[in-house]
Design a protein around this motif. Structure first.
Motif, mmCIF file in Angstrom:
data_model
loop_
_atom_site.group_PDB
_atom_site.id
_atom_site.type_symbol
_atom_site.label_atom_id
_atom_site.label_comp_id
_atom_site.label_asym_id
_atom_site.label_seq_id
_atom_site.Cartn_x
_atom_site.Cartn_y
_atom_site.Cartn_z
ATOM 1 N N GLU A 129 -22.822 10.442 -12.598
ATOM 2 C CA GLU A 129 -23.128 10.251 -13.937
ATOM 3 C C GLU A 129 -23.692 11.616 -14.725
ATOM 4 O O GLU A 129 -23.535 12.017 -15.789
ATOM 5 N N GLN B 296 -22.060 14.124 -17.327
ATOM 6 C CA GLN B 296 -22.607 14.179 -18.777
ATOM 7 C C GLN B 296 -23.034 15.872 -18.985
ATOM 8 O O GLN B 296 -22.784 16.506 -20.064
ATOM 9 N N GLN C 5 -19.531 17.406 -19.629
ATOM 10 C CA GLN C 5 -19.215 17.104 -21.079
ATOM 11 C C GLN C 5 -20.150 17.755 -21.983
ATOM 12 O O GLN C 5 -19.645 18.436 -23.087
ATOM 13 N N TYR D 170 -23.921 12.441 -26.567
ATOM 14 C CA TYR D 170 -23.668 11.709 -27.750
ATOM 15 C C TYR D 170 -24.038 12.475 -29.264
ATOM 16 O O TYR D 170 -23.379 12.826 -30.138
ATOM 17 N N TYR E 229 -21.943 15.262 -29.534
ATOM 18 C CA TYR E 229 -20.627 15.027 -30.114
ATOM 19 C C TYR E 229 -20.626 14.678 -31.482
ATOM 20 O O TYR E 229 -19.888 15.005 -32.450
ATOM 21 N N ASP F 90 -12.565 4.232 -29.449
ATOM 22 C CA ASP F 90 -12.911 4.634 -27.950
ATOM 23 C C ASP F 90 -13.640 6.037 -27.964
ATOM 24 O O ASP F 90 -13.208 6.891 -28.023
ATOM 25 N N TYR F 91 -15.140 5.692 -27.560
ATOM 26 C CA TYR F 91 -15.816 7.004 -27.721
ATOM 27 C C TYR F 91 -15.428 7.811 -26.226
ATOM 28 O O TYR F 91 -15.310 9.352 -26.584
ATOM 29 N N GLU F 92 -15.167 7.520 -25.185
ATOM 30 C CA GLU F 92 -14.614 8.491 -24.268
ATOM 31 C C GLU F 92 -13.487 9.206 -24.390
ATOM 32 O O GLU F 92 -13.396 10.472 -24.394
ATOM 33 N N GLU F 93 -12.258 8.492 -24.874
ATOM 34 C CA GLU F 93 -11.306 9.220 -25.429
ATOM 35 C C GLU F 93 -11.661 10.135 -26.417
ATOM 36 O O GLU F 93 -11.065 11.333 -26.309
ATOM 37 N N GLY G 83 -13.358 13.134 -24.878
ATOM 38 C CA GLY G 83 -12.512 13.856 -24.250
ATOM 39 C C GLY G 83 -11.841 14.713 -24.861
ATOM 40 O O GLY G 83 -11.426 16.060 -24.439
#
Length: 392
Positions: free
Chosen positions: A242, A246, A249, A287, A290, A364-367, A370
């Protein structure tokens, strides 16, 4: 200290330390976790005290034989707590003590302490050699200790095997490995009993000696430690994975974030974390970056509309490369106008790629993350290509 002893000590004390945060959080009101913590800690402490340098130092501060009886007390009580832990169903309150474990442990420890007190000082730090075993008090000491160790190891092996029949696959595998190791340790107790009480077994020239049995017991201890460490190892691997994700990302958003922050420095939510190393990237840091990218793209929305309206060809569906080109053009247009407003206001981030826009505007936070990472990587590749292009 041998490497096998070190592994056992680190595993036992490391397992106890692993449980401390949860115990502190629950104010030591979780009986099952507390039993397991005390068991691992006492057995680990006993193994530390049994090491010759530690034993000699503690005896030097106290009296001959003090450390030997102390580490036996710690190991036997820790083993009793382990048996009790494996016998219990999940506890919500304290229950009555377990009869045979408590009574048997008390009898064995009382007998071992009596034998130690009755021995002369030069015999109290005895080992399993004929020079010491000729004294009946030394044999009695080991017989009582072997009695409790055998039944403790055997009971733990049986209970662990019973628990291994149910639960998740990792739990079943861990308990099965522990059961195999404990069964082997129980067998070493049988050999130790025979070694202590049969002088013919200690005669020179025998094929199997106590050294062989001791090595077998050390290997069995490592097997038990491996079973105990398996859940911890899997958790650590998951945490590392993980963390690497992270970090990837966080670094993936770097290009987009840098270009947006150069124009709008006020986007940065936490200036103290801006210069922190990338090896300690956390989920909140990802986050936060992001959110900063999303806010920056929202402010860039009017310019995205402007450059999109000037595009001569239709935009391919779900094309990060095209979206990156539009963001690059919009950033250049914004830089040319020195950040003055231009174009209609809009809450949309991606104004051309419908699938990509639906993902970014979705829940959808992950999408969503991404999509922004792919956009940022495309921007980085574009910048690298421009830098590498020959000057005409």
């Amino acid at each position: 200290m041998s490497a096998l002893n070190l592994v056992a000590i680190v595993t036992l004390l490391g397992g106890a330390a692993w449980m401390v945060p949860a115990l502190v959080q629950q104010r030591f009101r979780d009986p099952m976790r507390l039993h397991l913590f005390l068991s691992l800690f006492l057995m680990g402490l006993g193994n530390v005290l049994s090491q010759p340098p530690v034993l000699d130092w503690v005896d030097g501060c106290t009296f001959a034989g003090f450390t030997k009886i102390t580490y036996n007390v710690a190991i036997l009580i820790g083993l009793g707590l382990m048996v009790g832990f494996l016998r219990e169903c999940p506890l919500t309150r304290w229950g009555a003590p377990w009869p045979w474990e408590v009574v048997s442990c008390a009898i064995c420890l009382a007998a071992m302490s009596t034998m130690t007190a009755s021995l002369p000082p030069h015999l109290r730090n005895h080992v399993l050699t004929s020079a010491y075993l000729v004294d009946w008090r030394v044999r009695t000491f080991y017989n009582f200790g072997n009695f409790y160790l055998f039944f403790g190891y055997a009971a733990c092996a049986m209970l662990a095997a019973r628990h291994a029949r149910q639960g998740r696959s990792l739990r079943r595998l861990s308990l099965s490995v522990i059961s195999v190791g404990l069964t082997a340790l129980a067998l070493t107790c049988v050999f130790r009993f025979l070694w202590v009480n049969l002088p013919t077994l200690r005669e020179p020239g025998r094929t199997i000696t106590y050294t062989d049995a001791f090595g077998f017991g050390q290997c069995a201890t490592i097997v038990v430690c491996a079973g105990l460490s398996l859940p911890c190892f899997v958790s650590v691997v998951q945490i590392v994975r993980e963390g690497l994700l992270q970090r990837a990302q966080f670094r993936g958003l770097e290009e987009l974030w840098q270009r947006l922050v150069e124009i709008h420095p006020e986007l940065v939510l936490d200036h103290h974390s801006r210069r922190r190393g990338l090896f300690l990237v956390t989920a909140p840091a990802v986050y936060r970056r992001y959110v900063e990218c999303r806010d920056g793209l929202t402010r860039l929305g009017p310019y995205l509309q402007l450059v999109a309206s000037e595009a001569s060809a239709p935009v391919p569906d779900d094309d990060p490369r095209t979206s990156a080109c539009l963001v690059d053009l919009a950033l250049r247009r914004l830089a040319e106008q020195n950040g003055t407003d231009g174009g209609p206001s809009t809450a949309s981030v991606f104004v051309l790629a419908p699938k990509l826009r639906s993902r970014v505007e979705g829940t959808d936070y992950e999408e969503d993350l991404g999509a922004l990472v792919r956009l940022s990587l495309e921007l980085r590749e574009m910048r690298t290509s421009r830098l590498a292009a020959p000057v005409s």
